[in-house]
Design an enzyme around this catalytic site. Sequence first.
Site, PDB file in Angstrom:
ATOM      1  CE1 TYR A 223      -3.607   2.610   0.605  1.00 37.15           C
ATOM      2  CE2 TYR A 223      -2.354   3.227   2.558  1.00 37.15           C
ATOM      3  CZ  TYR A 223      -3.364   3.481   1.651  1.00 37.15           C
ATOM      4  OH  TYR A 223      -4.130   4.610   1.788  1.00 37.15           O
TER       5      TYR A 223
ATOM      6  CD  GLU B 193      -8.433   7.606   4.873  1.00 42.08           C
ATOM      7  OE1 GLU B 193      -8.304   7.524   6.120  1.00 42.08           O
ATOM      8  OE2 GLU B 193      -7.521   7.313   4.084  1.00 42.08           O
TER       9      GLU B 193
ATOM     10  CD1 TRP C 132      -4.195   1.821   5.552  1.00 38.58           C
ATOM     11  CD2 TRP C 132      -6.262   2.640   5.711  1.00 38.58           C
ATOM     12  NE1 TRP C 132      -4.720   1.911   4.275  1.00 38.58           N
ATOM     13  CE2 TRP C 132      -5.987   2.403   4.351  1.00 38.58           C
ATOM     14  CE3 TRP C 132      -7.518   3.139   6.059  1.00 38.58           C
ATOM     15  CZ2 TRP C 132      -6.896   2.662   3.337  1.00 38.58           C
ATOM     16  CZ3 TRP C 132      -8.435   3.400   5.044  1.00 38.58           C
ATOM     17  CH2 TRP C 132      -8.121   3.160   3.714  1.00 38.58           C
TER      18      TRP C 132
END
Length: 195
Positions: A28, A50, A58
């Site tokens: 990522y 988000e 995350w």
Amino acid sequence: MSDGAALAGPDGLLRCPWGLSTPDYVDYHDTEWGKPVHGDDALFERICLEAFQSGLSWITILRRRETFRTAFRRFAIDEVAAFTDEDRTRLLADPGIIRNRAKVDAAISNAAAARTVRETHDGGLDALIWSFAPDPATRPAPRTLSDVAATTPESTALSKDLKKRGFRFVGPTTAHALMQACGLVNDHLADCAAR
């Protein structure tokens, strides 16, 4: 122990320290985070993810992203805006996503808000969000993680604008995370190979 400066990964490349914790993060970090994202549906997806991340790590969202994409019809704004109570029930029963009622409801109502932006703002959601990108010349490259802000005047302004338009779960910190992830700002550390 790191002082928050870029660290060498197994391949010898320097990266932001957070980008080395798992193979998912390495990929990522190297291929997505901080790269410009355009398109109303693509940015809507990032707003939703988000928001779902709020209060969680995350990696939890990243590992469930494909399930989120399936559950939310690839984040096609018109399709999500048309979700019914049956869709809401389906989402709240889906163990592959974060089953938080407030966040599910926000994603659906945010789709309606995004559709309105697309219909009323020249250039749609893409142009609106990117209008808040600061001039890169005004942002020195961070040397360590402590140099990376959680919010900025631009993320605060984006948050206020989105809230005014009916978006939810888009506070200044979430707006800044969106700006970082979608390349509106480059918060890769100065020595990071991805910068």
